[in-house]
Design an enzyme around this catalytic site. Structure first.
Site, PDB file in Angstrom:
ATOM      1  N   HIS A 220      -6.133  14.563  56.681  1.00 37.36           N
ATOM      2  CA  HIS A 220      -6.460  14.891  55.812  1.00 37.36           C
ATOM      3  C   HIS A 220      -7.224  15.441  54.078  1.00 37.36           C
ATOM      4  O   HIS A 220      -7.149  16.492  54.117  1.00 37.36           O
ATOM      5  CB  HIS A 220      -5.335  14.717  54.008  1.00 37.36           C
ATOM      6  CG  HIS A 220      -3.723  14.345  54.396  1.00 37.36           C
ATOM      7  ND1 HIS A 220      -2.976  15.014  53.782  1.00 37.36           N
ATOM      8  CD2 HIS A 220      -3.141  14.604  55.543  1.00 37.36           C
ATOM      9  CE1 HIS A 220      -1.389  14.792  54.480  1.00 37.36           C
ATOM     10  NE2 HIS A 220      -2.169  13.891  55.719  1.00 37.36           N
TER      11      HIS A 220
ATOM     12  N   HIS B  17       1.995  10.730  63.867  1.00 37.32           N
ATOM     13  CA  HIS B  17       2.864  10.095  63.619  1.00 37.32           C
ATOM     14  C   HIS B  17       3.504   9.343  64.487  1.00 37.32           C
ATOM     15  O   HIS B  17       4.252   8.671  64.508  1.00 37.32           O
ATOM     16  CB  HIS B  17       4.420  11.198  64.025  1.00 37.32           C
ATOM     17  CG  HIS B  17       4.423  12.410  62.598  1.00 37.32           C
ATOM     18  ND1 HIS B  17       5.589  13.240  63.121  1.00 37.32           N
ATOM     19  CD2 HIS B  17       3.561  12.331  62.014  1.00 37.32           C
ATOM     20  CE1 HIS B  17       5.119  13.939  61.305  1.00 37.32           C
ATOM     21  NE2 HIS B  17       3.486  13.600  61.142  1.00 37.32           N
TER      22      HIS B  17
END
Length: 725
Positions: free
Chosen positions: A99, A267
């Site tokens: 992020h 993921h």
């Protein structure tokens, strides 16, 4: 107290709002004024390290292996105040790094993890960055230990890379060299929305057509890094989400294969958190009270940690072994059928219709408990979009290829905004040159600079030819991601040679003279272009009666087409350049605002913008040779005339249509000069006028030339990272 005294009892002794965000600023009173604050965002007064501190020097004393060992120990040691899922922080630190880096966008090079900006608003409080504050606090003991030898920016990105190594991935490499900023980057436009996660429709001409998203934005909603995991505007539609993913990742400089690899690899480890009520969370870090000490989103009811953590609102892991690098993501995505359900926090997520308990991930606190896995709309997009599905099948057939592709894409994600490899530091820098690094070969340094300069002077090129070509070559530099600039001489390659801003016909004519001279004297074309520009400035200074010799450092190289990712350079095309009075077409944004944006990307101050504009006008360097703003009777001399005319009340300034103005003699009414908004702003804006008046004074002629020379040299040298190593 007599009758003339003012009673002060109960009065607050300070001005309310005068030094806080609640105060009314100049821009609040006059919202249409040109805000020059972006040119001074990182003033030296905000940097506590002082000008003598050199981060690259400090890095030389860093024990890299000890640092990595400490990170590995942290990643595998759960802390009571913020317990690790399954006893491992691999997911936490991968997300912190992801992020931080993922805010990068190709259009203007802004965002990314290269400055440690995740520590400050708005990024520290974005809804999509929930609990990255916990990750930074977990890293604090390591930052404290190594101090100034490691920046926050480097540490956050490294923590994610080490997390993947702990999970079992063979990473592609890592480079140190990111320097921290010390306050928010207010110059970055994240969107016009006034609330977090507002519907994305306002970012698009047509939300069903992702390519219509407003430039330079990449994320689909205010407060998100990428796309909405619940679907477009929170409504599940995997194919529509796939279309948004394709556009968003392309705006981050990623292709389809990199998009699939990053999504699947991201993921493969970690989980989503939504086992609780989001309404019970404390405010975000920037809004939280002093007792929270910069920590936000704390649960005010119940535990709020471990299995009861709330982040995105989606709840569950994607794989059976969320702390291990494996092919479990693809096994889960393609091995089950999925249906839409709601998480405990009320978020929309995909869950398996049927699944054996043995395939379920364990509870983060109790391995004896099994929990249901999940998929987001972005995950289902990989399964249902035909192109993404084909890439998934390729990865499934070749797990080693998937791991390598992800490792390379992760390296690109976390290093894209660092610029050329010359800025990379450390023992793990990959040797391979990657095209997205805009590689440039080392240039020759042993040639006779004086002889080349003399040959340029006798070539017949005009001052305007030389200064305009040098400026056009160098002005592409972006301090946001250190791309562009004169080094590499990419102005002679596609796409730059065909940009309207570069006057292709004039450019080709000038290069046809400079390239043979470079070859004859054993110099690079890049050096020759800059040297010619320097010569033009020196000639202009001499014409103004001020002797000048500009510094010049040989060694620029010449890039080739094979070294140039031409499509990615499209984003660097100048659509406006107020310095040369160029505007490709009319835009909603004013020419002076576009000029301000270019100046900020080039790393210029307000003073730099003033002197460079005035000087380029006096040298006649306008695009297409127009006379707008050339307020002088002696063009070609690096004089103060631009500022003298602009501040002389003997003239009036009259609009004549199409953004043009006439400067008329008040006494006779005769038109003396013509101008654009990019000229007159230096007299109309109060701050810029202050600089203009300084350079119009009778005693600042030599100072103007010196200040122009200083700004010009920094523009020409901005991308010489080979000299800063």
């Amino acid at each position: 107290m007599d009758g003339n005294d003012i009673k002060m009892t109960g009065k607050c002794p300070v001005m309310h709002g005068s030094n806080t965000a609640s105060g009314t600023s100049v821009m609040d009173w006059w919202p249409n004024a040109l805000n020059l604050d972006i040119l001074h965002q990182h003033d030296t007064k905000t940097n506590p390290m002082g000008e003598a501190f050199d981060y690259r020097e400090a890095l030389k004393d860093l024990d890299v292996e000890a640092l990595k060992a400490d990170l590995r120990a942290l990643i595998t040691t759960s802390q009571d105040w913020w317990p690790a899922d399954w006893g491992s922080y691999v997911g936490m630190f991968a997300r912190v790094a992801w992020h931080a880096a993922g805010s990068y966008r190709l259009a203007d090079g802004r965002g990314g993890g290269g400055t440690g900006n995740q520590r400050f608003a708005p990024l520290n409080s974005w809804p999509d960055n929930v609990n990255t504050d916990k990750g930074r606090r977990l890293l604090w003991p390591i930052k404290k230990k190594y101090g100034n030898k490691i920046s926050w920016a480097d540490l956050m990105i490294l923590s994610g890379t080490i997390a993947y190594e702990v999970a079992g991935l063979k990473t592609f490499g890592f480079a140190f060299g990111r320097e921290d900023i010390w306050h928010p980057e207010k110059d970055i436009y994240w969107g016009a929305e006034k609330e977090w996660l507002a519907p994305s429709d306002g970012r698009y001409d047509d939300v069903s057509k992702p390519e219509t998203m407003e430039n330079p934005l990449a994320a689909v909603q205010m407060g998100l890094i990428y796309v909405n995991p619940e679907g477009v505007n929170g409504k599940s539609d995997p194919l529509a989400t796939a279309a948004q993913m394709r556009e968003t990742f392309a705006r981050m400089a990623m292709n389809d294969e990199e998009t699939v690899a990053l999504t699947a690899g991201g993921h493969t480890i970690g989980k989503c958190h939504g086992n609780g009520d989001p309404a019970d969370l404390s405010p975000d870090p920037e809004a939280a009270g002093p007792e929270y000490q910069g920590i936000g989103w704390m649960n005010t009811k119940g535990r709020g940690i471990g299995r009861d953590t709330v982040v995105s609102g989606i709840e569950g892991a994607w794989t059976s072994n969320p702390t291990q690098w494996d092919m479990g993501y693809f096994d889960m995505l393609f091995g089950h059928e999925w249906e839409l359900r709601k998480s405990p926090a009320g978020a929309t997520q995909w869950m398996p219709v049927e699944i054996d308990e043995a395939d379920m991930p364990a509870d983060v606190e109790d391995p004896a408990i099994r929990t249901l896995p999940i998929m987001t709309d972005a995950d289902m997009a990989l399964r249902l979009d035909p192109t993404y599905n084909a890439i998934c099948q390729k990865f499934i057939a070749d797990p080693a290829y998937f791991s390598e592709t992800f490792a390379r894409a992760w390296f690109k994600l976390t290093h894209r905004d660092m610029g050329p490899k010359a800025r990379y530091v450390g023992p793990d820098v990959p040797q391979e040159d990657l095209i997205w690094q805009d590689p440039i070969p080392a240039g020759p340094t042993g040639y006779d600079v004086a002889a080349l300069k003399a040959a340029i002077a006798g070539s017949g090129l005009t001052m305007q030819d030389m200064v305009a070509t040098a400026w056009d070559s160098a002005r592409t530099y972006r301090g946001s991601d250190m791309r562009g600039g004169a080094n590499g001489a990419r102005i002679r390659l596609a796409p730059q040679k065909d940009w309207a801003a570069n006057e292709p016909e004039r450019l080709a004519r000038v290069l046809s003279v400079l390239e043979p001279l470079a070859a004859t004297h054993g110099a690079s074309v890049a050096d020759t272009i800059v040297l010619a520009g320097n010569l033009a400035v020196e000639q202009a200074a001499e014409a103004a009666g001020v002797p000048l010799e500009l510094p010049f450092a040989p060694g620029r190289g010449d890039a080739t087409d094979e070294m140039t990712d031409a499509p990615s350079f499209d984003a660097l095309e100048p659509l406006a350049d107020g310095f040369r009075n160029f505007l490709k077409t009319d835009y909603v944004v004013s020419p002076e605002e576009m000029m301000l944006d270019r100046a900020q990307l080039m790393g210029l101050t307000a003073r730099d913008m003033v002197v460079l504009t005035g000087g380029l006008r006096m040298m006649g360097a306008n695009h297409g040779g127009t006379a707008h703003g050339v307020f002088t009777d002696r063009p070609g001399a690096l004089s103060q005339d631009f500022f003298v005319t602009l501040t002389d009340m003997a003239y009036s300034w009259v609009p004549v249509g199409d953004g043009l103005y006439e400067i008329r003699d008040r006494a006779t009414g005769a038109a003396k000069f013509t101008a654009t908004r990019a000229d007159l702003v230096f007299g109309s804006n109060s701050i810029l006028r202050g600089y203009a008046e300084l350079y119009a004074q009778d005693d600042t002629g030599a100072k103007f030339v010196a200040d122009f020379a200083d700004a010009w040299t920094r523009v020409m040298m901005a991308d010489r990272f080979d000299l800063k190593a």
